[in-house]
Write a protein that holds these residues in place. Structure first.
Motif, PDB file in Angstrom:
ATOM      1  N   ILE A 192      22.558  99.234 112.958  1.00  9.37           N
ATOM      2  CA  ILE A 192      22.726  99.877 111.690  1.00  9.37           C
ATOM      3  C   ILE A 192      22.764  98.980 110.508  1.00  9.37           C
ATOM      4  N   ASN A 193      21.685  97.527 110.650  1.00  3.95           N
ATOM      5  CA  ASN A 193      21.618  96.575 109.339  1.00  3.95           C
ATOM      6  C   ASN A 193      20.995  97.448 108.738  1.00  3.95           C
ATOM      7  N   HIS A 194      19.532  98.207 109.653  1.00  9.08           N
ATOM      8  CA  HIS A 194      18.547  98.839 108.892  1.00  9.08           C
ATOM      9  C   HIS A 194      19.280  99.958 108.416  1.00  9.08           C
ATOM     10  N   ASP A 195      20.045 100.596 108.620  1.00  6.66           N
ATOM     11  CA  ASP A 195      20.602 101.491 108.479  1.00  6.66           C
ATOM     12  C   ASP A 195      21.519 101.338 106.853  1.00  6.66           C
ATOM     13  N   LEU A 196      22.510 100.639 106.929  1.00  6.98           N
ATOM     14  CA  LEU A 196      22.919  99.836 105.595  1.00  6.98           C
ATOM     15  C   LEU A 196      21.752  99.498 104.880  1.00  6.98           C
ATOM     16  N   HIS A 197      21.066  98.858 105.200  1.00  7.17           N
ATOM     17  CA  HIS A 197      19.870  98.793 104.129  1.00  7.17           C
ATOM     18  C   HIS A 197      18.769 100.016 103.272  1.00  7.17           C
ATOM     19  N   ASN A 198      18.488 101.085 104.670  1.00  4.51           N
ATOM     20  CA  ASN A 198      17.408 102.643 104.050  1.00  4.51           C
ATOM     21  C   ASN A 198      18.818 103.211 103.340  1.00  4.51           C
ATOM     22  N   THR A 199      19.749 103.608 104.226  1.00  7.78           N
ATOM     23  CA  THR A 199      20.852 105.192 103.760  1.00  7.78           C
ATOM     24  C   THR A 199      21.170 104.479 102.805  1.00  7.78           C
ATOM     25  N   LEU A 200      21.912 103.704 102.370  1.00 11.21           N
ATOM     26  CA  LEU A 200      23.120 102.807 101.725  1.00 11.21           C
ATOM     27  C   LEU A 200      22.238 102.938 100.200  1.00 11.21           C
ATOM     28  N   GLY A 201      20.570 102.247 100.517  1.00  4.58           N
ATOM     29  CA  GLY A 201      19.692 101.775  98.755  1.00  4.58           C
ATOM     30  C   GLY A 201      19.455 103.396  98.414  1.00  4.58           C
ATOM     31  N   PHE A 202      18.840 104.279  99.400  1.00  7.14           N
ATOM     32  CA  PHE A 202      19.054 105.875  99.114  1.00  7.14           C
ATOM     33  C   PHE A 202      19.952 106.426  98.459  1.00  7.14           C
ATOM     34  N   TYR A 203      20.906 106.488  98.302  1.00  8.73           N
ATOM     35  CA  TYR A 203      21.967 106.410  97.893  1.00  8.73           C
ATOM     36  C   TYR A 203      22.371 106.086  96.196  1.00  8.73           C
ATOM     37  N   ALA A 204      22.211 104.751  96.040  1.00  5.93           N
ATOM     38  CA  ALA A 204      22.741 104.395  95.436  1.00  5.93           C
ATOM     39  C   ALA A 204      20.578 103.879  94.471  1.00  5.93           C
ATOM     40  N   CYS A 205      20.530 104.516  94.609  1.00  4.55           N
ATOM     41  CA  CYS A 205      18.637 104.946  94.192  1.00  4.55           C
ATOM     42  C   CYS A 205      18.560 104.518  92.735  1.00  4.55           C
ATOM     43  N   VAL A 206      19.686 106.247  92.544  1.00  8.07           N
ATOM     44  CA  VAL A 206      19.073 106.738  91.662  1.00  8.07           C
ATOM     45  C   VAL A 206      20.020 106.178  90.193  1.00  8.07           C
TER      46      VAL A 206
END
Length: 378
Positions: A192-206
């Motif tokens: 879950i921690n990995h997904d929070l970093h990976n997925t949320l980071g992708f959505y916020a990167c722009v």
């Protein structure tokens, strides 16, 4: 002979890891303060005494008479005024005790009763100023803190770009890519921690990229000037418009109410109207008006008027060259004000995610270290 397995992806991963660890604390503080500053005005307003306005009580007093009331109450030198588009909001006068002051203060006036309400600083103002200083220069001396924040912002841009690259799996197929769009909530806490970093980071990167590219304008003068040269216009252009105005006879000078009427007739749409009064440097009125029906609440049209009511120039925002319009929107693009409350909420969530990334990233790194130690023991 062992093959060299150090690939480009591994190199990008190492850059992402070590830059993230090196700047983690600074990025956490900058992003945390930025998250709070997203709703700067709203937080201050919660702790500010409200001025009740009842539009049905009587007719509005003239602005000239309100100015006279302020002068009689010894508020100071009146340098400007903001007229709201809503009838239940007080007029806001800009006042300086000394004309050498840079900003001065605000005084609210009920246009129906002429009652004066000084805007007092609250604890919320002090707290938000602390957040501002933390965001801009880490509560340090400006000369020290500003470049540190600037360097951390550059690192964050590199992290965002490298993070996008690492988000894509080695073999790009829908079966492997689709997992990066969601958080596996039924997995163990490490996943879950990995997904929070990976997925949320992708959505916020722009949004991180937008905030970083625009934010550097406050950190480095050279960057701001270079960006301005690339765009073909000045960033944060505060130069005053110059006009050749013949001396106006005393009898030809119009009242402030007449000047406001002319401005509203020329800028004929509903919206907040602000005016800077003539001074020694600029002997003319400067009006700025935002359109309530416009796509953005921060775009304004400018009107310049002489003391006798002659409209010297009108600058329509939509008619300005694209590069000038974009340059004028650097600040609202950075703060999230560009589309009003809608974009503020998006920026708040993006900043919240950005604040979490150094934390979740560090946890991932610690977990990997533990796994390596276990393998060595075996």
């Amino acid at each position: 002979m062992k093959k060299n397995n150090y690939s480009l992806r591994k190199f990008i991963n190492d850059i992402h890891l070590w830059l993230g660890l090196a700047s983690g604390i600074v990025l956490f503080l900058v992003c945390f303060s930025g998250t709070i500053l997203t709703f700067d005005d709203e937080i201050k307003a919660l702790f500010t005494d409200k001025v009740a306005i009842d539009a049905s009580v009587s007719e509005k007093a003239s602005v000239a008479s309100l100015i006279q009331t302020l002068e009689q109450s010894n508020q100071g030198y009146i340098t400007g005024l903001t007229l709201p588009s809503n009838t239940d909001v007080p007029y806001e006068f800009s006042v300086k005790k000394d004309l050498k002051e840079r900003r001065g203060s605000q005084v609210l006036v009920n246009p129906y009763t002429s009652s004066v309400h000084s805007v007092e600083k609250t604890r919320a103002d002090a707290f938000m100023m602390s957040m501002f200083k933390l965001h801009r220069w880490l509560l340090l001396d400006i000369a020290v803190g500003r470049p540190i924040v600037g360097i951390a912002t550059i690192i964050f841009l590199v992290l965002a770009i490298s993070g996008i690259v690492l988000w894509f799996p080695k073999k790009i197929k829908w079966k492997t890519v689709k997992h990066g769009f969601k958080i596996k909530t039924n997995a163990n806490w490490k996943r879950i921690n990995h997904d929070l970093h990976n997925t949320l980071g992708f959505y916020a990167c722009v949004f991180i990229l937008i905030m970083g590219i625009t934010g550097l304008c406050w950190s480095f003068e050279g960057y701001k000037d270079l960006l301005g040269r690339i765009m073909g216009t000045k960033i944060f252009d505060r130069t005053s418009t110059e006009f050749e105005i013949p001396k106006t006879a005393e009898n030809d000078i119009i009242s402030i109410d007449e000047a406001l009427a002319i401005a509203n007739t020329t800028l004929n749409y509903p919206g907040e109207l602000s005016v800077s009064f003539p001074n020694k440097k600029n002997n003319y009125y400067t009006f700025r008006k935002s359109n309530d029906n416009n796509w953005s609440p921060v775009t304004r049209d400018n009107l310049y008027m002489s003391l006798n009511g002659t409209v010297l120039a009108v600058e329509w925002f939509k008619e300005k060259p694209l590069n000038v319009r974009v340059a004028a929107l650097i600040k609202p693009l950075h703060t999230g004000e560009i589309y009003g409350q809608f974009s503020k909420i998006i920026y708040f969530l993006a900043c919240l995610i950005a604040t979490s990334l150094p934390v979740t990233g560090t946890i991932i790194w610690i977990h990997k270290l533990k796994k390596k130690k276990k393998k060595k023991k075996l």
